[in-house]
Design an enzyme around this catalytic site. Sequence first.
Site, PDB file in Angstrom:
ATOM      1  N   SER A  88       0.835  -1.204   0.000  1.00  0.00           N
ATOM      2  CA  SER A  88       0.000   0.000   0.000  1.00  0.00           C
ATOM      3  C   SER A  88       0.876   1.263   0.000  1.00  0.00           C
ATOM      4  CB  SER A  88      -0.959  -0.052   1.190  1.00  0.00           C
ATOM      5  OG  SER A  88      -2.061   0.791   0.980  1.00  0.00           O
ATOM      6  N   HIS A 238      -7.399  -6.152   0.773  1.00  0.00           N
ATOM      7  CA  HIS A 238      -6.252  -5.244   0.675  1.00  0.00           C
ATOM      8  C   HIS A 238      -5.087  -5.681   1.572  1.00  0.00           C
ATOM      9  CE1 HIS A 238      -4.034  -1.626  -0.107  1.00  0.00           C
ATOM     10  NE2 HIS A 238      -4.152  -1.168   1.143  1.00  0.00           N
TER      11      HIS A 238
END
Length: 259
Positions: A88, A238
């Site tokens: 990320s 995620h």
Amino acid sequence: MEILHSKIFGENLSSTPLLVFHGLFGMLDNWGSFGKDLGDQLPVHLIDLRNHGRSFHSEGMSHDDLADDIAHYMSHYGIEKAHILGHSLGGKAVMQFAIRYPEKVDKLIVVDISPKAYPPHHQGIVKALETVDFTTVNSRNEVEAVLTQYIPEKSTIQFLAKNLYWDDDKKLNWRFNLKTLAEKYTEFVSNAIKFGVFEGETLFISGEKSNYILPQDEFGIKQQFPKAKIVTVKNAGHWVQAENPVDFAIVVRQFLNLN
């Protein structure tokens, strides 16, 4: 020159080290099991980004700042070349680093993020974090109760609560630098990686249930990382490494030829 805080596994092994960088509001502890697991085969440096965990706080938070931090870290530890992994926000950092310092990167692993600009999408979390008044809350449960008013996902609240600690004044506080992260949010989330090309071996890992890497992003990825392979890990969103740690580790091991 301030150096990023880290925890190192397999320090005495002679193979190329792997440097691991977490995402926004995370810390190196999120990667503890992964580091321990791979640390049997190569040195693994789990590293707190600036303004996170136990690393230094700073008003700067650009992709270039993060990339330079990695270069300084490697220089400090006498590492000439390393495998670099980022998730990320950490993925944005390592992409910028690979483009700026290609000679320092052996293999690049980017987890569930692409080089593109993303629309702001953490406003609810930032608002929730800013609402916590540490002059009145005296326990983790009280902090979590405040966050619950704004954040429906219990897993997200637990993830954020890992950043709580008792400061020198015996008050609860956040380990991350919320002020800078809130002020500079658009600078590191809503900006694309500066254009440049990294010619080395690159692996992008996406979570099957995540929308951070879309099929249409492949063109942009390949423009900057022409050797990129994109692998999707099933049954993961995620937080790929936390939601399917077994398959995630297998994909990383294969890419680094550790099997």
